[in-house]
Design a protein around this motif. Structure first.
Motif, PDB file in Angstrom:
ATOM      1  N   SER A  71       0.806  -1.218   0.000  1.00  0.00           N
ATOM      2  CA  SER A  71       0.000   0.000   0.000  1.00  0.00           C
ATOM      3  C   SER A  71       0.839   1.269   0.000  1.00  0.00           C
ATOM      4  O   SER A  71       0.395   2.292  -0.528  1.00  0.00           O
ATOM      5  N   ILE A  72       2.039   1.222   0.557  1.00  0.00           N
ATOM      6  CA  ILE A  72       2.891   2.416   0.528  1.00  0.00           C
ATOM      7  C   ILE A  72       3.271   2.730  -0.914  1.00  0.00           C
ATOM      8  O   ILE A  72       3.220   3.877  -1.346  1.00  0.00           O
ATOM      9  N   ALA A  73       3.624   1.704  -1.672  1.00  0.00           N
ATOM     10  CA  ALA A  73       4.046   1.902  -3.063  1.00  0.00           C
ATOM     11  C   ALA A  73       2.874   2.071  -4.024  1.00  0.00           C
ATOM     12  O   ALA A  73       3.026   2.685  -5.080  1.00  0.00           O
ATOM     13  N   PHE A  74       1.692   1.543  -3.680  1.00  0.00           N
ATOM     14  CA  PHE A  74       0.591   1.579  -4.642  1.00  0.00           C
ATOM     15  C   PHE A  74      -0.676   2.253  -4.110  1.00  0.00           C
ATOM     16  O   PHE A  74      -1.045   3.327  -4.565  1.00  0.00           O
ATOM     17  N   ASP A  75      -1.358   1.629  -3.180  1.00  0.00           N
ATOM     18  CA  ASP A  75      -2.685   2.100  -2.755  1.00  0.00           C
ATOM     19  C   ASP A  75      -2.667   3.523  -2.200  1.00  0.00           C
ATOM     20  O   ASP A  75      -3.545   4.327  -2.528  1.00  0.00           O
ATOM     21  N   ASP A  76      -1.675   3.838  -1.350  1.00  0.00           N
ATOM     22  CA  ASP A  76      -1.597   5.199  -0.797  1.00  0.00           C
ATOM     23  C   ASP A  76      -1.438   6.220  -1.922  1.00  0.00           C
ATOM     24  O   ASP A  76      -2.055   7.290  -1.904  1.00  0.00           O
ATOM     25  N   GLN A  77      -0.603   5.895  -2.910  1.00  0.00           N
ATOM     26  CA  GLN A  77      -0.376   6.821  -4.028  1.00  0.00           C
ATOM     27  C   GLN A  77      -1.609   6.940  -4.923  1.00  0.00           C
ATOM     28  O   GLN A  77      -1.930   8.023  -5.408  1.00  0.00           O
ATOM     29  N   LEU A  78      -2.306   5.826  -5.131  1.00  0.00           N
ATOM     30  CA  LEU A  78      -3.547   5.849  -5.893  1.00  0.00           C
ATOM     31  C   LEU A  78      -4.571   6.741  -5.198  1.00  0.00           C
ATOM     32  O   LEU A  78      -5.220   7.575  -5.839  1.00  0.00           O
ATOM     33  N   CYS A  79      -4.692   6.579  -3.900  1.00  0.00           N
ATOM     34  CA  CYS A  79      -5.620   7.415  -3.135  1.00  0.00           C
ATOM     35  C   CYS A  79      -5.238   8.884  -3.235  1.00  0.00           C
ATOM     36  O   CYS A  79      -6.095   9.742  -3.488  1.00  0.00           O
ATOM     37  N   ALA A  80      -3.950   9.196  -3.057  1.00  0.00           N
ATOM     38  CA  ALA A  80      -3.490  10.587  -3.113  1.00  0.00           C
ATOM     39  C   ALA A  80      -3.803  11.227  -4.465  1.00  0.00           C
ATOM     40  O   ALA A  80      -4.243  12.372  -4.522  1.00  0.00           O
ATOM     41  N   ALA A  81      -3.611  10.477  -5.533  1.00  0.00           N
ATOM     42  CA  ALA A  81      -3.878  11.000  -6.878  1.00  0.00           C
ATOM     43  C   ALA A  81      -5.365  11.232  -7.110  1.00  0.00           C
ATOM     44  O   ALA A  81      -5.751  11.919  -8.052  1.00  0.00           O
TER      45      ALA A  81
END
Length: 183
Positions: free
Chosen positions: A73-83
Motif C-alpha cells: 500500500s505504501i508503493a501503490f494504494d496510498d499513491q492511488l488514493c493521493a492522486a
C-alpha cells in the motif's frame, strides 16, 4: 484499519482491447482511477465498501484509524488514493515487513528484492487457500459491468490481509517454508 483498492482503468499491455479504457502505465495513478476501496475497521468490527459516490466516507474512516494496514500500500494504494484526492498514510505495510524479514529492503529495488512474496503466495502457504482472482483483471471486469465480482475480489483481499496480519508473528516464508520474524 485494513484496506485495499482496485483501479478502474487497465494498465497497458501488449494487446490492448479497443473497447477498454487504459491509463498511461503503472505510475499514472490519477489515470488509473479508483473503482472500489474495501476496508475493515477493527474498532467497528466490520467491513466497508467505498465506491465513487462515498469516497468521502472512506476518508472519514481513515481519519479515525490509529493504524492503517495494507499490502504494498505504501508503493501503490496510498499513491492511488493521493492522486484521487484521498489522504492515506499506511502505518504497517505487510509486504514491506515480509521483505525485511526475508533479508531484503522494504521497498522494491530492481535486483535487490526478489519475487515469491505476493499476497497470493503468502495466503496459499499460511492460510491454505489463495485469492479469488487476479488484480490485473479487475479493471477489465469493472469496465465490462461485472462490478460485484470486483467488489468481492477486493473484499477477499482485505479478508486475506486481515488474517495474515493477525498471524504475522508466525507467518511462513512462501519461498522456503521458514518462519518469518516480523516486527
Amino acid at each position: 484499519m485494513i484496506y485495499d483498492c482496485e483501479i478502474a482503468r487497465c494498465i497497458p499491455n501488449n494487446e490492448p482491447s479497443p473497447d477498454l479504457e487504459y491509463c498511461q502505465g503503472w505510475k499514472d495513478f490519477s489515470g488509473m482511477g479508483i473503482s472500489v476501496i474495501c476496508a475493515y475497521s477493527s474498532w467497528q468490527e466490520r467491513y466497508h465498501i467505498y465506491l465513487e459516490d462515498n469516497l468521502a466516507e472512506f476518508q472519514a474512516l481513515i481519519n479515525q484509524a490509529e493504524e492503517i494496514i495494507g499490502f504494498n500500500s505504501i508503493a501503490f494504494d496510498d499513491q492511488l488514493c493521493a492522486a484521487n484526492g484521498l489522504h492515506v498514510k499506511t502505518t504497517y505495510d505487510l509486504l514491506c515487513h515480509v521483505r525485511v524479514a526475508a533479508g531484503m529492503p522494504p521497498n522494491y529495488i530492481k535486483g535487490k528484492t526478489r519475487g515469491g512474496y505476493s499476497l497470493e503466495q503468502l495466503a496459499r502457504v499460511n492460510l491454505g487457500y489463495g485469492k479469488s482472482g487476479k488484480g490485473e483483471l479487475a479493471p477489465e471486469l469493472w469496465q465490462r459491468g461485472k462490478r460485484g465480482q470486483v467488489i468481492d475480489y477486493c473484499m477477499g483481499d482485505v479478508s486475506i490481509l486481515k488474517k495474515l496480519y493477525q498471524q504475522r508473528s508466525r507467518l511462513l516464508d512462501p519461498t522456503n517454508g521458514k518462519i518469518l520474524t516480523l516486527d
